[in-house]
Design an enzyme around this catalytic site. Sequence first.
Site: not given
Ligand code: 3PG
Length: 391
Positions: A36, A193, A345, A368
């Site tokens: 990132r 899941k 990730g 997300g």
């Molecule tokens: C992530 O790694 O999904 C983003 O940086 C957002 O982080 P968060 O889910 O803690 O808002």
Amino acid sequence: MSVSRMTDLDLSGKRVLIREDLNVPVADGKVTSDARIRAALPTIEAALQSNAAVMLVSHLGRPTEGEPDDKFSLQPVADHLGNLLGRDVPLVRNWIDGVEVMPGEVVLLENVRFLAGEKKCDETLARKMAALCDIFVMDAFGTAHRAQASTYGVAEHAPEVCAGPLLSGELDALSKAMDDPTRPFVAIVGGSKVSTKLHVLEALADIVDCLIVGGGIANTFIAAAGHDVGKSLHEADMLDIARRLAGDSSDRAEIPVPDDVVVGDEFAADAAATTKAVEDVGSEDMILDIGPLTATRFGEILAGAGTIIWNGPVGVFEFDQFGEGTRALAAAIAASPAFSVAGGGDTLAAIDKYGVRNGISYISTGGGAFLEFVEGKTLPAVEILEKRAAT
Ligand code: 3PG
Ligand code: MG
């Protein structure tokens, strides 16, 4: 996307606040994966070359708001970024009431989640952030699904706002895949899941031609097809939903079930791996990967694809004996002439483990946010940029 872009603005001599997603893994004071940070480098370098006074803002982890905590300090990120840029990047701990930075300089502001009101997008806090700058640049694609003070509120109030090159690039690549995909369109969704990825599975089932599921999600589909999954991770209360997704003829996608799987008798790094036909899985077995026949079949599907979206491994690739399926699919995606986009990730970790980075057309920094975009949701941080561009 109708938003202004950083590349269209004159940043020279301006105070530029750039929201990046520098939420990276840190262990023992060191950044352990800098994907990132590297993705944000071109934006930061471009702003510096334009002679802007650059303030970088990001969150790290999920600290208790209002309670600065060294565990969640961005100091390791400042150090790492400094090495990559070849210049000092000072970390500013108390910044909300004013930041000293000169044109041509860059500072990193301490974890924005140390400030009370960030997550609920407090207006007073957002206005203070906006007052720090002449131009707010939203570049944090990975956090664009959050409507928080540093991703949304600040963009309501800053004098001028725009999308940074990373955010623009992410939206362009994902739109290219989702809006007008070259077919066949194949998606791979792995993960533990069905329930946590239900919306993305439902959305993709309508759009793609083939939906390859992996991990615990696949086990639920295997169980839904009437096979014994033994001790495998799966969701018994999702079987009807899996059957509906797999059988619904109004959906476009075929959802292939593995022919063979690799099982272990426990979830452990030294568990022995045995390949079995899917109908031979016994009550003591744990399915931890797809088998070689399935990997070959899926590989052929990927070789013939026009567009590929990939989120999530198909096996427990952290353990080498259960990583062959993910390795084979990673290699098939890389070798495929399809336009391929990967995000998340675990997916990035698999891409690095199997060394296929160069074969993927676009690697997203979002987890997300990537999934919400693929679901067809409007990302709030993008929505506010569009709103500002329209007025
Ligand atoms: C992530 O790694 O999904 C983003 O940086 C957002 O982080 P968060 O889910 O803690 O808002
Ligand atoms: Mg997250």
